[in-house]
Design an enzyme around this catalytic site. Sequence first.
Site, PDB file in Angstrom:
ATOM      1  N   THR A 166      -0.956  -0.252  -4.719  1.00 56.51           N
ATOM      2  CA  THR A 166      -1.761   0.603  -4.719  1.00 56.51           C
ATOM      3  C   THR A 166      -1.229   1.916  -5.526  1.00 56.51           C
ATOM      4  OG1 THR A 166      -1.543   1.620  -2.395  1.00 56.51           O
ATOM      5  CG2 THR A 166      -3.071  -0.470  -2.688  1.00 56.51           C
ATOM      6  N   ASP A 169       1.047  -1.363  -0.019  1.00 54.58           N
ATOM      7  CA  ASP A 169      -0.116   0.090   0.093  1.00 54.58           C
ATOM      8  C   ASP A 169       0.852   1.327   0.003  1.00 54.58           C
ATOM      9  OD1 ASP A 169      -2.110   1.800   0.242  1.00 54.58           O
ATOM     10  OD2 ASP A 169      -2.885   0.707   2.122  1.00 54.58           O
ATOM     11  N   VAL A 170       1.151   1.741  -1.226  1.00 53.00           N
ATOM     12  CA  VAL A 170       2.003   2.886  -1.377  1.00 53.00           C
ATOM     13  C   VAL A 170       1.309   4.164  -1.829  1.00 53.00           C
ATOM     14  CG1 VAL A 170       4.267   1.711  -1.376  1.00 53.00           C
ATOM     15  CG2 VAL A 170       2.939   1.903  -3.352  1.00 53.00           C
ATOM     16  N   LYS A 171       0.153   3.951  -2.655  1.00 49.80           N
ATOM     17  CA  LYS A 171      -0.589   4.951  -3.219  1.00 49.80           C
ATOM     18  C   LYS A 171       0.241   5.879  -3.908  1.00 49.80           C
ATOM     19  CE  LYS A 171      -4.253   4.735   0.193  1.00 49.80           C
ATOM     20  NZ  LYS A 171      -3.831   3.639   1.113  1.00 49.80           N
ATOM     21  N   ARG A 172       0.954   5.421  -4.796  1.00 56.74           N
ATOM     22  CA  ARG A 172       1.826   6.116  -5.646  1.00 56.74           C
ATOM     23  C   ARG A 172       1.078   6.791  -7.049  1.00 56.74           C
ATOM     24  NH1 ARG A 172       4.613   6.655  -1.583  1.00 56.74           N
ATOM     25  NH2 ARG A 172       6.641   5.405  -1.230  1.00 56.74           N
TER      26      ARG A 172
END
Length: 305
Positions: A127, A97-100
């Site tokens: 993510t 879960d890094v939401k880059r």
Amino acid sequence: MPINKDFGTRAHHLSQVRGPLCAGIDPHGALLQHWGLDDDLAGAERFAMTIVEATAETCAFIKPQSAFYERFGSGGIALLERVIAESRKAGALVILDVKRGDIGSTMAAYAQAYLDPASPLAVDAITLSPFLGTGSLQPAFDLANAHGKGLFVLARTSNPEGKQVQMAKRRDGKSVAQGIIDEVNEQNGDAEPMGSFGIVMGATIGACASEGEARLRESTYGITHTTVRQRDTAHDLSQFNGPILVPGMGAQGGRPSDLPRVLGPATNFAIPSYSRQIAQPGPAVASIRTAVEALQSECRAAMGE
């Protein structure tokens, strides 16, 4: 499991064998304190590796949140690498879960960091945030295709602030969220049993407004209850052909019964994600495993398995 299969195939198979639940491993301060640990790298290591031991051999998916490791600097990143390696060694698929989200060469570099098998941070899926435009994520789609990896793109998140952007209407009449869903789904085509490119849909979003919210908006804006329901039902997943990561389960209020309510015909693609609820029974490994088994059963029942 054969590494030449794409993420969608591996995720579908493993969820059938182990169950759909995703175990989040998030060593934040409150949980470390709950376990009687110091909020430092040593405490984070004890916490994270205990949950790996309790879950990685039985859960299909493990999801570390990168921020809770990054806050400890280089030592935290080294711990994250260990969590990834040990979880994958135990047979779990790791969703980082890094939401880059960025453009051009920067997006390509993020993709290399997490999706290139040569990277020490390589995982099975990550993510991504699409709010620079879903098209800006194409380098990640390309590298994921090349290496059989997966992506989960934010579409409809649980936080109330997200609605301002995600529920906004585009010129074609679709909500921003629906546009993202459709654009991600185009990348999946007719892949079977499902594509490798998924979306993030929060468990606590409403299929329609709550009665209290509806009355408040009706009195404030002079719109009917029916209109509120139409506006809050902002997504159509009937054609979606990819995995759906569902955060917000457990401590944030989401329940297994919310899965069919939120996802409708795509419920079978759900990957419900729990973090705090599986960590709170710790630090005893057996207690964590018992909690996970109960949640797996509840999720399977809600998904009609």
